[in-house]
Write a protein that holds these residues in place. Structure first.
Motif, mmCIF file in Angstrom:
data_model
loop_
_atom_site.group_PDB
_atom_site.id
_atom_site.type_symbol
_atom_site.label_atom_id
_atom_site.label_comp_id
_atom_site.label_asym_id
_atom_site.label_seq_id
_atom_site.Cartn_x
_atom_site.Cartn_y
_atom_site.Cartn_z
ATOM 1 N N VAL A 133 29.086 44.694 18.817
ATOM 2 C CA VAL A 133 27.770 44.758 19.407
ATOM 3 C C VAL A 133 27.564 43.036 19.707
ATOM 4 O O VAL A 133 26.681 42.621 20.639
ATOM 5 C CB VAL A 133 26.964 45.165 18.420
ATOM 6 C CG1 VAL A 133 25.335 45.314 18.898
ATOM 7 C CG2 VAL A 133 27.040 46.742 18.102
ATOM 8 N N ILE A 134 27.965 42.422 18.656
ATOM 9 C CA ILE A 134 27.477 41.049 18.964
ATOM 10 C C ILE A 134 28.143 40.359 20.246
ATOM 11 O O ILE A 134 27.598 39.531 21.018
ATOM 12 C CB ILE A 134 27.950 40.031 17.821
ATOM 13 C CG1 ILE A 134 26.920 40.397 16.507
ATOM 14 C CG2 ILE A 134 27.715 38.557 17.985
ATOM 15 C CD1 ILE A 134 27.072 39.708 15.438
ATOM 16 N N LEU A 135 29.500 40.750 20.346
ATOM 17 C CA LEU A 135 30.464 40.306 21.637
ATOM 18 C C LEU A 135 29.643 40.813 22.903
ATOM 19 O O LEU A 135 29.488 40.147 23.904
ATOM 20 C CB LEU A 135 31.626 40.909 21.317
ATOM 21 C CG LEU A 135 32.476 40.040 20.172
ATOM 22 C CD1 LEU A 135 33.901 40.539 20.054
ATOM 23 C CD2 LEU A 135 32.656 38.334 20.426
ATOM 24 N N VAL A 136 29.504 41.931 22.952
ATOM 25 C CA VAL A 136 28.759 42.574 24.301
ATOM 26 C C VAL A 136 27.523 41.720 24.507
ATOM 27 O O VAL A 136 27.372 41.385 26.100
ATOM 28 C CB VAL A 136 28.709 44.178 24.087
ATOM 29 C CG1 VAL A 136 27.724 44.819 25.005
ATOM 30 C CG2 VAL A 136 29.785 44.925 23.995
ATOM 31 N N ILE A 137 26.608 41.533 23.775
ATOM 32 C CA ILE A 137 25.314 40.949 23.984
ATOM 33 C C ILE A 137 25.599 39.651 24.384
ATOM 34 O O ILE A 137 25.048 39.054 25.577
ATOM 35 C CB ILE A 137 24.263 41.012 22.654
ATOM 36 C CG1 ILE A 137 24.061 42.531 22.456
ATOM 37 C CG2 ILE A 137 23.196 40.182 23.035
ATOM 38 C CD1 ILE A 137 23.122 42.593 21.202
ATOM 39 N N LEU A 149 22.352 36.227 16.207
ATOM 40 C CA LEU A 149 23.877 35.669 16.465
ATOM 41 C C LEU A 149 24.195 35.624 17.790
ATOM 42 O O LEU A 149 24.692 34.661 18.455
ATOM 43 C CB LEU A 149 24.542 36.282 15.622
ATOM 44 C CG LEU A 149 24.426 35.996 13.947
ATOM 45 C CD1 LEU A 149 25.499 36.884 13.145
ATOM 46 C CD2 LEU A 149 24.633 34.690 13.746
ATOM 47 N N ALA A 150 23.843 36.793 18.466
ATOM 48 C CA ALA A 150 24.388 36.987 19.822
ATOM 49 C C ALA A 150 23.888 36.163 20.884
ATOM 50 O O ALA A 150 24.713 35.743 21.927
ATOM 51 C CB ALA A 150 24.301 38.629 20.088
ATOM 52 N N VAL A 151 22.535 36.163 21.017
ATOM 53 C CA VAL A 151 21.772 35.432 21.875
ATOM 54 C C VAL A 151 22.022 33.902 22.021
ATOM 55 O O VAL A 151 22.523 33.291 22.869
ATOM 56 C CB VAL A 151 20.326 35.710 21.944
ATOM 57 C CG1 VAL A 151 19.652 34.700 22.853
ATOM 58 C CG2 VAL A 151 20.088 37.274 22.257
ATOM 59 N N PRO A 152 21.959 33.201 20.817
ATOM 60 C CA PRO A 152 22.374 31.873 20.691
ATOM 61 C C PRO A 152 23.792 31.756 21.151
ATOM 62 O O PRO A 152 24.226 30.496 21.899
ATOM 63 C CB PRO A 152 22.259 31.520 19.206
ATOM 64 C CG PRO A 152 21.215 32.345 18.855
ATOM 65 C CD PRO A 152 21.532 33.637 19.617
#
Length: 336
Positions: free
Chosen positions: A204-208, A148-151
């Motif tokens: 975690v998703i927002l930071v990445i 989810l984070a990288v895309p």
């Protein structure tokens, strides 16, 4: 009164005329009238040899690029090795309910059991939880986060790059935004977001995602600036294509290759970021398993049970190494 000797060439009567001798006067005259070949030593010109086919011992200097560069990249030794490592880790995570013999939070009477314990192939942690189950379910948690984070970071970065390509003023503003994000170290950014939202998957998703926005944005912006100067873009504009059509139909397809490599690189970086946040206790809340959380729990027991950290360490190493090999294979093929 003329003599018959005057009507025939000298020599025996009825003989055929002799062929011209190149060494005689006539041959010299013909040689003088023929166009002479240019001598590099006298003209001062250097002869340029034509293209020579590769010899049996040599190879072509620059082989032609394949019509399917991604398929060709993944068929190399690096690409295949990376696919095997990443595929094994992903498959283990997807099949975690079938492979794991216990739940990730189920406790048993054995704590800090070593490798090869009956019923616990990787042993147990300090609370008696099966390490194999926690590692497998930790893979699932990590894959869900980075998927989810990288895309999300890639989409945001590409949108910023397109806005920057639209106008010089927008370009300046976007570059300052990127500089502002890069000015904060990743750890400080993670702590700030966690302090606002609390520990969990969303921080975690927002930071990445925020960490990857400048990488994708600057990469696509640079590719667009390079493609703008190519002759095919000038030809499309001369042919009457609008600026939007030139960008969508001509520039973006040719500027997308570096983004594919960046995706593989960002996935490996995301694994490290998630592991670091969970290791520091600002990631996913316990008792939910992640690779970083399992590794963090093993630190106090390295002297007593050094095999406690073997499972998460091997898994993280295999995943990051596989993604790095895929990125290297793609980069080599794209740059051919």
């Amino acid at each position: 009164m003329s003599s018959t000797a005057d009507l025939h060439p000298t020599g025996p009567a009825g003989a055929e005329p002799a062929a011209s001798d190149p060494t005689g006067p006539a041959g010299a005259a013909q040689a003088a009238s023929a166009p002479a070949e240019a001598d590099p030593a006298t003209t001062g010109l250097t002869a340029v040899p034509g293209p020579q086919p590769p010899t049996a011992a040599g190879r072509p200097r620059r082989p032609a690029r394949s019509r399917h560069p991604y398929r060709s990249a993944l068929s190399t030794v690096r690409g295949r090795a990376g696919l095997v490592l990443v595929g094994a880790v992903v498959l283990a995570g997807l099949l975690a309910p079938l492979i794991a013999g216990h739940g990730p939070t189920d406790q048993s009477g054995q704590s800090l059991a070593g490798l090869g314990t009956p019923g616990h192939p990787l042993g147990t942690d300090d609370l008696g939880r099966d390490l194999l189950s926690r590692v497998l379910y930790g893979i699932r948690a990590d894959l869900g986060i980075i998927a989810l984070a990288v895309p999300a970071g890639a989409v945001l970065g590409c949108l910023f790059a397109l806005v920057a390509a639209a106008h010089p003023v927008a370009d300046t503003v976007v570059q300052r935004v990127f500089d502002l994000v890069l000015a904060f170290p990743g750890l400080i950014l993670a702590l700030a977001i966690t302090a606002i939202l609390g520990p969990g998957r969303l921080p975690v998703i927002l930071v990445i995602a925020l960490a990857e926005v400048p990488a994708f944005g600057r990469l696509l912006r640079g590719s667009i600036l390079v493609q703008r100067e190519q002759e095919y873009v000038t030809a499309a504009r001369v042919g009457g294509s609008s600026g939007r059509r030139v960008l969508v139909r001509h520039i973006l397809p040719n500027a997308a290759d570096p983004l594919i490599v960046q995706v593989a690189v960002s996935l490996s970086v995301a694994v490290f970021i998630e592991g670091a946040m969970s290791f520091l206790g600002v990631g996913v809340r316990p008792p939910a398993p992640t690779l970083g959380a399992v590794l963090s729990q093993s630190m106090p027991y390295l002297a007593q049970a050094p095999d406690f950290a073997a499972g998460p360490l091997i898994t993280v190493t295999a995943l990051v190494l596989g993604l790095s090999l895929i990125a290297e294979a793609l980069n080599r093929e794209i740059r051919r």
